[in-house]
Design an enzyme around this catalytic site. Structure first.
Site, mmCIF file in Angstrom:
data_model
loop_
_atom_site.group_PDB
_atom_site.id
_atom_site.type_symbol
_atom_site.label_atom_id
_atom_site.label_comp_id
_atom_site.label_asym_id
_atom_site.label_seq_id
_atom_site.Cartn_x
_atom_site.Cartn_y
_atom_site.Cartn_z
ATOM 1 C CG HIS A 128 12.546 -21.433 49.546
ATOM 2 N ND1 HIS A 128 12.412 -20.063 49.563
ATOM 3 C CD2 HIS A 128 11.621 -21.881 48.676
ATOM 4 C CE1 HIS A 128 11.438 -19.715 48.737
ATOM 5 N NE2 HIS A 128 10.937 -20.803 48.180
ATOM 6 C CG ASP A 205 12.002 -22.748 55.609
ATOM 7 O OD1 ASP A 205 10.786 -22.925 55.789
ATOM 8 O OD2 ASP A 205 12.490 -22.423 54.507
ATOM 9 C CD GLN A 208 7.389 -27.212 51.076
ATOM 10 O OE1 GLN A 208 6.390 -27.929 51.215
ATOM 11 N NE2 GLN A 208 7.443 -26.273 50.149
ATOM 12 C CE LYS A 231 5.389 -22.962 51.012
ATOM 13 N NZ LYS A 231 5.435 -22.891 49.561
HETATM 14 N N1 C6P Z 1 8.211 -22.777 48.470
HETATM 15 C C1 C6P Z 1 7.685 -23.948 46.450
HETATM 16 O O1 C6P Z 1 7.053 -24.123 45.402
HETATM 17 P P1 C6P Z 1 6.493 -18.365 51.156
HETATM 18 O O2 C6P Z 1 6.666 -18.073 49.709
HETATM 19 O O3 C6P Z 1 7.025 -17.277 52.031
HETATM 20 O O4 C6P Z 1 5.130 -18.790 51.525
HETATM 21 O O5 C6P Z 1 7.378 -19.672 51.458
HETATM 22 C C2 C6P Z 1 8.746 -19.616 51.222
HETATM 23 C C3 C6P Z 1 9.364 -20.958 51.418
HETATM 24 C C4 C6P Z 1 10.290 -21.109 52.420
HETATM 25 N N2 C6P Z 1 10.869 -22.293 52.642
HETATM 26 C C5 C6P Z 1 10.575 -23.375 51.936
HETATM 27 C C6 C6P Z 1 11.239 -24.669 52.264
HETATM 28 C C7 C6P Z 1 9.644 -23.293 50.909
HETATM 29 O O6 C6P Z 1 9.361 -24.371 50.200
HETATM 30 C C8 C6P Z 1 9.014 -22.053 50.635
HETATM 31 C C9 C6P Z 1 8.052 -21.895 49.510
HETATM 32 C C10 C6P Z 1 7.288 -22.818 47.364
HETATM 33 O O7 C6P Z 1 8.591 -24.694 46.781
HETATM 34 C C11 C6P Z 1 7.162 -21.534 46.633
HETATM 35 S S1 C6P Z 1 8.673 -20.935 46.008
#
Ligand code: C6P
Length: 417
Positions: A128, A205, A208, A231
């Site tokens: 990401h 990370d 997910q 999430k």
């Molecule tokens: N992905 C998606 O629709 P935040 O925005 O900080 O809560 O999470 C960031 C983030 C980091 N790593 C991964 C693997 C992610 O999937 C995400 C967030 C969302 O896929 C919003 S862009």
């Protein structure tokens, strides 16, 4: 003998989520955008309301009853997060705004002390943007190099490429546990071994993965884990950085201010200022924190533990298999990522011939179906797979097979025009 009671009942779970009673365009809401953010159960909503109605105060700042209560709740939230992911204790749990801030905390802290010319950071093409941009930006200031491990044509990590990139120059390997595009799940034990053999740290990370499967940071042998509360049934604005205590103790704080200091002694006569930092984890939590977010996250974790993370994982695996089979049988649909029998998370990205991803998502919206479209903040992976975007369906505890049937029915109808 009768059938054993199912341990996990998504239909029962659904009753806890008020938003699922909504109708969109006259149709029942089908929420398949869980990788972006999850919906919230009434238990979490009530816990936050209770906090504001009964215990709201700033933490670690007052001797009065409310401040004591709020501080206790906030600390207990750290304890429950620590237990949930197998950390040693609250010293290893830093509350942040989200996964993005957690990754930035590590990057900028290491940038203050520990990363410079001659050093390398290894990331992967499936990250990401939040696990790419902080490293890239900082590398320009600090003079270290960022290297990218490749993925295969299915979007899975190319471990041999990774192994070739990690050397004694590598200070940290930064990988996602589960791809937010393909659902591909990385083998963290294997990655940790590659890193450790070269004396490098590992940042995972977990945005997910932590919401969807049992995680034990000690068993995985990782140094950092970043994830977001929103999430995993908690409110927005609260996230977590797990860090190994010995490493956190050596690291410089990312932000300065109240809460993160023990003492600030400024001497006007000679212009010196002596600052000593607070103990872990508060050293990394500058300013008034998101106390109600912490309370919400604690309640979300209690809810997930009540369901059982093994059951959550199993339920999503079943839904994913079912959806991949259904989509696979349709004409003109291409799904990306590992096959249905691979280890993978409950995320499916796909395209339908002749349809732009955003147009398709808008058309699905008219059926009450919420999906995400575009690059999903993972443009390098789309480029590597030769895609101009995709539509993504992602599942969670309250999704049921009937919703996947509806998705497929809607796609058929849209395709026929
Ligand atoms: N992905 C998606 O629709 P935040 O925005 O900080 O809560 O999470 C960031 C983030 C980091 N790593 C991964 C693997 C992610 O999937 C995400 C967030 C969302 O896929 C919003 S862009």
């Amino acid at each position: 003998m009768g059938e054993a009671e199912p341990m996990f009942d998504p239909y029962r779970v659904r009753e806890d989520f008020p938003i699922l009673r909504r109708r969109i365009e006259g149709k029942p809401l089908i929420y398949l955008d869980n990788a972006a953010t999850s919906q919230k159960p009434i238990q979490v909503i009530e816990a936050i309301r209770r906090f504001y109605e009964e215990s709201n105060a700033n933490v670690h700042r007052g001797v009065h009853t409310l401040s004591q209560e709020a501080s206790e709740l906030y600390e207990r939230a750290h304890e429950e997060v620590a237990e949930f992911i197998g950390a040693e204790g609250i010293e290893e749990i830093i509350f942040t705004k989200n996964a993005t801030e957690a990754i930035n905390l590590v990057a900028y802290s290491l940038g203050c002390k520990g990363l410079g010319p001659g050093d390398e950071v290894v990331v992967t093409l499936m990250e990401h943007h939040s696990n790419i941009v902080p490293w890239e930006n900082l590398s320009k200031v600090r003079g270290f190099k960022v290297k990218y491990a490749d993925v295969n044509d299915e979007g899975g990590l190319d471990y041999e490429d990774l192994e070739g990139l990690v050397t004694r120059r590598t200070k940290i390997v930064c990988v996602t546990h589960v791809s937010n595009v393909t659902g591909a799940k990385n083998d963290l034990a294997r990655i940790s071994k590659i890193a450790r053999d070269n004396g490098a740290m590992v940042l995972v990370d977990g945005a997910q993965s932590v919401p969807h499967m049992p995680i034990d940071v000690k068993r995985l042998g990782i140094d950092f884990l970043a994830f977001s509360g929103h999430k995993m049934l908690a409110p927005t604005g609260i996230g977590v950085l797990y860090g190994r205590r010995e490493i956190l103790e050596e690291m410089e704080p990312f932000l300065g201010g109240g809460e993160m200091i023990r003492e600030v002694r400024c001497d006007k006569s000679d212009g010196t200022c002596r600052i000593t930092y607070n103990e872990l984890p508060w050293k990394f939590e500058a300013g008034t924190p998101n106390v109600s977010g912490g309370v919400g996250l604690m309640e979300a974790i209690r809810y997930l533990r009540g369901l059982g993370m093994e059951w959550v994982e199993r339920h999503e695996a079943e839904l994913t298999k079912y959806a991949l089979k259904g989509l696979g049988e349709m004409d003109g649909i291409r799904c990306y990522g590992p096959g249905p029998d691979s280890e993978r998370g409950g995320i499916i990205s796909f395209n339908m011939d002749g349809f732009d991803p955003h147009d398709l998502a808008l058309l699905l919206d008219q059926f009450g179906i919420m999906v995400r479209s575009g690059f999903h903040c993972a443009e390098p992976l789309h480029q590597r797979l030769g895609l101009k975007g995709s539509v993504r369906a992602s599942f969670y505890v309250y999704n049921v097979k009937e919703e996947i049937d509806e998705l497929i029915r809607a796609l058929e109808e849209i395709r026929k025009g």
